[in-house]
Design a protein around this motif. Structure first.
Motif, short mmCIF file in Angstrom:
data_model
loop_
_atom_site.label_atom_id
_atom_site.label_comp_id
_atom_site.label_asym_id
_atom_site.label_seq_id
_atom_site.Cartn_x
_atom_site.Cartn_y
_atom_site.Cartn_z
N PRO A 1 0.93 -1.08 -0.10
CA PRO A 1 0.13 0.03 0.00
C PRO A 1 0.76 1.23 0.06
N ASN A 2 0.70 1.97 -0.98
CA ASN A 2 1.38 3.37 -1.15
C ASN A 2 0.61 4.33 -1.85
N ALA A 3 0.92 5.71 -1.99
CA ALA A 3 0.22 6.55 -2.73
C ALA A 3 1.03 7.30 -3.78
N GLY A 4 2.02 6.59 -4.28
CA GLY A 4 2.82 7.01 -5.36
C GLY A 4 3.86 8.05 -4.58
N SER A 5 4.34 8.84 -5.56
CA SER A 5 5.29 9.89 -5.16
C SER A 5 4.76 10.87 -3.75
N ILE A 6 5.37 10.75 -2.66
CA ILE A 6 4.90 11.80 -1.54
C ILE A 6 5.39 13.00 -2.02
N PHE A 7 6.54 13.32 -2.49
CA PHE A 7 7.00 14.79 -2.58
C PHE A 7 7.07 15.17 -4.22
N GLU B 1 8.05 19.82 -1.14
CA GLU B 1 6.53 20.21 -1.00
C GLU B 1 5.77 18.72 -1.31
N LEU B 2 4.87 18.67 -0.50
CA LEU B 2 4.24 17.37 -0.59
C LEU B 2 3.21 17.27 -1.95
N GLU B 3 3.31 16.14 -2.51
CA GLU B 3 2.52 15.92 -3.97
C GLU B 3 1.22 15.34 -3.66
N ILE B 4 1.07 14.46 -2.35
CA ILE B 4 -0.11 13.95 -2.15
C ILE B 4 -0.97 14.84 -1.52
N LYS B 5 -2.28 14.72 -1.30
CA LYS B 5 -3.43 15.46 -0.85
C LYS B 5 -3.62 14.96 0.59
N LEU B 6 -3.67 15.98 1.39
CA LEU B 6 -4.25 15.78 2.81
C LEU B 6 -5.81 15.77 2.98
N LEU B 7 -6.48 15.00 3.54
CA LEU B 7 -7.93 15.00 3.66
C LEU B 7 -8.09 14.91 4.92
N GLY B 8 -8.95 15.72 5.69
CA GLY B 8 -9.38 15.77 7.21
C GLY B 8 -8.54 16.59 7.98
N PHE B 9 -7.37 17.02 7.20
CA PHE B 9 -6.36 17.95 8.06
C PHE B 9 -6.73 19.50 7.92
N GLU B 10 -6.29 20.14 8.99
CA GLU B 10 -6.36 21.63 8.79
C GLU B 10 -5.39 21.96 7.77
N LYS B 11 -5.82 23.22 6.75
CA LYS B 11 -4.96 23.10 5.66
C LYS B 11 -3.45 23.82 6.18
N THR B 12 -3.32 24.35 7.20
CA THR B 12 -2.15 24.98 7.96
C THR B 12 -1.05 23.78 8.37
#
Ligand SMILES: Cc1cc2nc3c(=O)[nH]c(=O)nc-3n(C[C@H](O)[C@H](O)[C@H](O)COP(=O)(O)OP(=O)(O)OC[C@H]3O[C@@H](n4cnc5c(N)ncnc54)[C@H](O)[C@@H]3O)c2cc1C
Length: 311
Positions: free
Chosen positions: A219-225, A298-309
């Motif tokens: 399980p992975n999400a491709g490139s992290i950065f 910088e992150l390439e993956i998108k964060l979901l459920g986190f504060e944008k900051t």
């Protein structure tokens, strides 16, 4: 507020309360979504959005969850799946019309089988067309944005078509971020003779290269950065993976998350990883690369459920 009765009355598709996002992300990480909706068709999807909008409640569309890190505490509001509702497509001559939920890998295969070139190198990207268009997904010299002719978005209760000339596509980003993408048109090129043979052999090479260099079975999400070399803010000319490797971080673990031994820009879930484990690795990696190269990853993956900051 929305009551369960109201949701079930309005939405024709499936509505799950407290569905674990582990089941819907390639990293297999994440807490529960308050409401997990799998609409039946485009109208059902638009009705779902409209209901949440009317109550000022958050909603997020997701495709195959292959570029996502979901918070351990889950996601507030609705997570809306596009795979079924926006899953139809047509290929006519060299023009493709496809819903945002269509598998990109399948579309790359079908169009290449129809002797059309333009997205054939995107065969190994496991997401949907919608996820790809939003972030201008690309691989082996091709980017989806180069083939896009228009994008249909849901905007203030209506659908609207944005022509490609009004969209900016950059390296793993587009001006569509923040829009709800319903579908897209693509223009491809007819392939024949030597050009067809060349593309066919490039596809096979890319397939082998991916299999040899990425932990496809974990399980992975491709490139992290994002690759700083592509964004023009890294004079060393090294990719994110090469910099992380040079810092000696391959194999580093935090809890159940580990920097892949095969590809330093990929974090794998070895079993019971949490989003916090992944973020600890991200933070450690960012710090080490900054100290060694003076480059801020910088992150390439998108964060979901986190504060944008947060990141
Ligand atoms: C093994 C592996 C290999 C990969 N290789 C590549 C690669 O070579 N190149 C590359 O570019 N990427 C790669 N990726 C990353 C990923 O597959 C792509 O970014 C893909 O385009 C994401 O699509 P998705 O449907 O999974 O999006 P999701 O992960 O579901 O969503 C990603 C983001 O897009 C938003 N989104 C999704 N659909 C919509 C929509 N219809 N409207 C509005 N917002 C939407 C989501 O809210 C989220 O913010 C790889 C991932 C994995 C796991």
């Amino acid at each position: 507020m929305i009551s369960t009765e109201e949701l079930l009355d309005t939405i024709k598709g499936d509505v799950l309360l407290g569905e674990s996002m582990k089941e819907h992300t390639s990293l297999r990480i994440g807490g529960s979504a308050d409401f997990f909706v799998n609409p039946l068709d485009p109208e059902d999807l638009c009705r779902t959005i409209s209901l949440f909008e009317s109550r000022n409640l958050p909603f997020t569309l997701i495709g195959r969850g292959t570029n996502l890190l979901v918070h351990d505490d889950g996601v507030r509001g609705a997570v809306i799946l596009t795979k079924r509702a926006l899953g139809s497509y047509s290929i006519k001559k060299n023009a493709v019309t496809a819903g945002a939920g269509v598998s990109l890998a399948m579309l790359a295969d079908k169009t290449f089988s129809a002797l059309l070139g333009g997205i054939e190198m995107l065969q190994g990207i496991p997401g949907t067309l919608g996820g790809a268009v939003i972030m201008n997904a690309g691989a082996y010299g091709q980017e989806i944005g180069d083939a896009v002719t228009w994008v249909e978005v849901y905007d203030k209760g209506k659908s609207r078509v944005i022509p490609a000339s009004d969209i900016e596509f950059g390296y793993r980003k587009s001006s569509l971020e923040g829009y709800t993408v319903l579908g897209s048109g693509l223009k491809l090129k007819k392939l024949a003779g030597a050009a067809l043979e060349k593309r066919s052999s490039m596809r096979s090479d890319a397939f082998e290269k991916r299999a040899a260099s990425q932990p496809l079975y974990l399980p992975n999400a491709g490139s992290i950065f994002r690759n700083p070399v592509m964004s023009g803010d890294n004079s060393s000319g090294l990719t994110a993976g090469q910099m992380i490797d040079a810092c000696g971080l391959k194999g580093l673990r935090k809890g159940g998350a580990m920097i892949s031994e095969e590809h330093a820009n990929i974090i794998i879930n070895t079993g019971e990883a949490t989003a916090s484990d992944v973020l600890e690795l991200v933070s450690h990696t960012t710090d080490r690369v900054w100290k060694m190269f003076g480059v801020l990853l910088e992150l390439e993956i998108k964060l979901l459920g986190f504060e944008k900051t947060l990141c």
